[in-house]
Design an enzyme around this catalytic site. Structure first.
Site, PDB file in Angstrom:
ATOM      1  N   LYS A  22      46.830  35.241  51.474  1.00 37.40           N
ATOM      2  CA  LYS A  22      46.010  35.814  52.551  1.00 37.40           C
ATOM      3  C   LYS A  22      44.938  36.746  51.995  1.00 37.40           C
ATOM      4  CE  LYS A  22      46.478  39.359  56.159  1.00 37.40           C
ATOM      5  NZ  LYS A  22      45.971  40.528  55.408  1.00 37.40           N
ATOM      6  N   ASN A  23      45.328  37.669  51.127  1.00 38.20           N
ATOM      7  CA  ASN A  23      44.372  38.677  50.650  1.00 38.20           C
ATOM      8  C   ASN A  23      43.253  38.048  49.816  1.00 38.20           C
ATOM      9  OD1 ASN A  23      45.837  40.643  51.936  1.00 38.20           O
ATOM     10  ND2 ASN A  23      46.949  41.288  50.120  1.00 38.20           N
ATOM     11  N   ARG A  97      40.396  43.878  59.607  1.00 38.05           N
ATOM     12  CA  ARG A  97      40.003  44.768  58.521  1.00 38.05           C
ATOM     13  C   ARG A  97      39.343  44.018  57.368  1.00 38.05           C
ATOM     14  NH1 ARG A  97      40.757  49.870  57.300  1.00 38.05           N
ATOM     15  NH2 ARG A  97      40.532  50.503  55.134  1.00 38.05           N
ATOM     16  N   ASP A 121      46.221  46.583  60.226  1.00 33.37           N
ATOM     17  CA  ASP A 121      47.528  47.188  60.401  1.00 33.37           C
ATOM     18  C   ASP A 121      47.427  48.678  60.675  1.00 33.37           C
ATOM     19  OD1 ASP A 121      49.000  44.875  60.000  1.00 33.37           O
ATOM     20  OD2 ASP A 121      48.977  45.099  57.830  1.00 33.37           O
ATOM     21  N   ASP A 319      52.570  45.922  49.580  1.00 33.10           N
ATOM     22  CA  ASP A 319      52.848  44.989  50.670  1.00 33.10           C
ATOM     23  C   ASP A 319      54.287  44.476  50.667  1.00 33.10           C
ATOM     24  OD1 ASP A 319      50.346  45.218  51.714  1.00 33.10           O
ATOM     25  OD2 ASP A 319      49.560  43.377  50.846  1.00 33.10           O
ATOM     26  N   MET A 341      51.077  54.795  49.035  1.00 35.21           N
ATOM     27  CA  MET A 341      49.702  54.548  49.465  1.00 35.21           C
ATOM     28  C   MET A 341      49.456  54.771  50.948  1.00 35.21           C
ATOM     29  SD  MET A 341      48.720  51.276  47.065  1.00 35.21           S
ATOM     30  CE  MET A 341      46.998  51.359  47.507  1.00 35.21           C
TER      31      MET A 341
END
Length: 434
Positions: A22-23, A97, A121, A319, A341
């Site tokens: 996905k990223n 985002r 998110d 993640d 984070m």
């Protein structure tokens, strides 16, 4: 609002293939804006965030053709910059985002870009400073309308520059790279993110004619070129989904083989799961997790409690910390989960506590988990998914729990996991979409 009805307590068995990352997909899709030529991207995941970004690019003027279920061609020949000022764009971009990464390509190619405050998110403060610091170092002017919550960057002339990023932001690094590849002169980016997603973006851009050196390190040197051509690019398997499947197998005592896992790109992820006591066999591009009911968390050499924490690559990706936390609830031993984070990503633990997990939320960043050693299964529950990663962690918890659980707001899970209910049902799970 859609929900999952999950019948837990079942052992799963079989082979599963991870979706495209996905990223990475969000980055390379934005990169098609850098060239008017055709770019073909393969292994695209069929998930909400990716599909919404593709729709947004089409409205921006990009010609998109579906060549197959996983492959698309993109041609950014006739971009409509006026669309960036419409209410429709603001609404769509603010909900996704990853679309912030259209700013770098648009700035490089057209000298200006506009963007609303991005969504995504709800996992705490996610500042944008790194993106705009990099743009300014290249010569752009940045403006923020606090009343309208709208970002504007423009430049009469861009020029390569040295920059030391204040944080190794993945999306920030990607945005700056995409702005720099068409910027005259030499750009040096120190403390750049170097996740596999960034490495793949750089490889794709180099295949388009960019000149990026230092790929895979935190020091990138970019020689600007006048134009980029088209290319063909294949997205890596999603390492977050691979980690989720490993955690699922451990929690449910299941025998699962993960196919086409691109194991050379997983970094420290397998080691972190082994520290949790989870055995796996890695051969070529497959990961086999044997059926096992119990796993023991290691301690440090001096006997102190194990800490699992996130860090910039090659450290552990943040993640996956939600998955590690859930896996720890049924382990033998204790572990401190330290999410450095994001300050809101551990707040979903109250739902696990309701299911019978032994968790102490120390503060917004740290939680101590005392494992139940599979002696007391989690209880079925009704819960709501707060974000993508917590959502899949709750799904794993529900699959291990005795009885029927309900998970609401599964659109969050659908944003990052492709048809997860159907794919897990093929392994023997009982998940019903309602």
């Amino acid at each position: 609002m859609n929900s999952f009805e999950v019948q837990g307590g079942l052992q799963l068995k079989g082979d599963i293939t991870p979706q495209g990352a996905k990223n990475e997909a969000l980055q390379v899709i934005c990169a098609v804006l850098l060239s008017p030529d055709e770019v073909i991207i393969d292994n695209l995941p069929d998930i909400l965030d990716v599909n919404n970004l593709i729709d947004l690019l089409q409205d921006l003027g990009v010609t998109v053709n579906r060549l197959s279920a996983k492959k698309c061609s993109f041609k950014a020949e006739n971009i409509k910059l006026d669309y960036l000022k419409t209410k429709e764009f603001r609404k769509r971009a603010a909900s996704l985002r990853g679309s912030i990464m259209i700013m770098g390509p648009l700035l490089a190619r057209f000298g200006k870009a506009y963007f609303p405050k991005p969504g995504g998110d709800k996992i705490g403060r996610r500042r944008m400073d790194t993106h705009f610091f990099g743009f300014e170092k290249l010569g752009a002017t940045f403006n923020f309308d606090s009343d309208d919550i709208f970002y504007t960057v423009h430049a009469e002339k861009l020029e390569g520059s040295y920059m030391l990023l204040d944080e190794a932001s993945v999306t920030g690094t990607a945005n700056i790279i995409m702005a720099a590849v068409l910027t005259p002169g030499k750009t040096v980016i120190y403390n750049a993110a170097c996740e596999p997603y960034i490495q793949q973006l750089c490889r794709m851009l180099n295949s388009m004619g960019a000149k990026i050196n230092g790929v895979g390190s935190n020091l990138l040197t970019i020689e600007g070129v006048k134009a980029l051509k088209g290319c063909k690019h294949r997205i890596l398997p999603d390492m977050i989904e691979i980690g989720s499947f490993i955690g699922l197998a451990a929690m449910t005592g299941s025998e699962i083989t993960i196919k086409d896992a691109a194991t050379d790109h997983l970094g420290i992820i397998p080691l972190a799961f082994r520290r949790m006591g989870i055995n796996m066999h890695i051969s070529k591009n497959e990961i086999y997790i044997p059926p096992k009911q119990k796993y023991t968390i290691e301690t440090f050499i001096d006997g102190s409690i194990m800490t699992i924490s996130d860090a910039p690559w090659p450290g552990l990706t943040p993640d996956l910390l939600s998955v590690f936390l859930v896996v720890a609830t049924q382990a033998n031993g204790s572990v401190l989960i330290h999410q450095k984070m994001f300050e809101s990503r551990l707040f979903f633990v109250d739902k696990l506590i309701d299911m019978g997990a032994r968790i102490i939320l120390c503060d917004p960043h740290r939680a101590t988990v005392i494992g139940l050693n599979h002696e007391t299964p989690l209880r079925a529950s009704v819960m709501t998914s707060p974000d993508i990663r917590a959502g899949v962690a709750l799904l794993i918890a529900a699959l291990s729990a005795k009885g029927k659980s309900i998970i609401h707001n599964i659109e969050q899970i659908d944003r990052g996991y492709e048809q997860i209910d159907q794919r897990l049902n093929q392994l023997g799970a009982k998940i019903k979409r309602i």
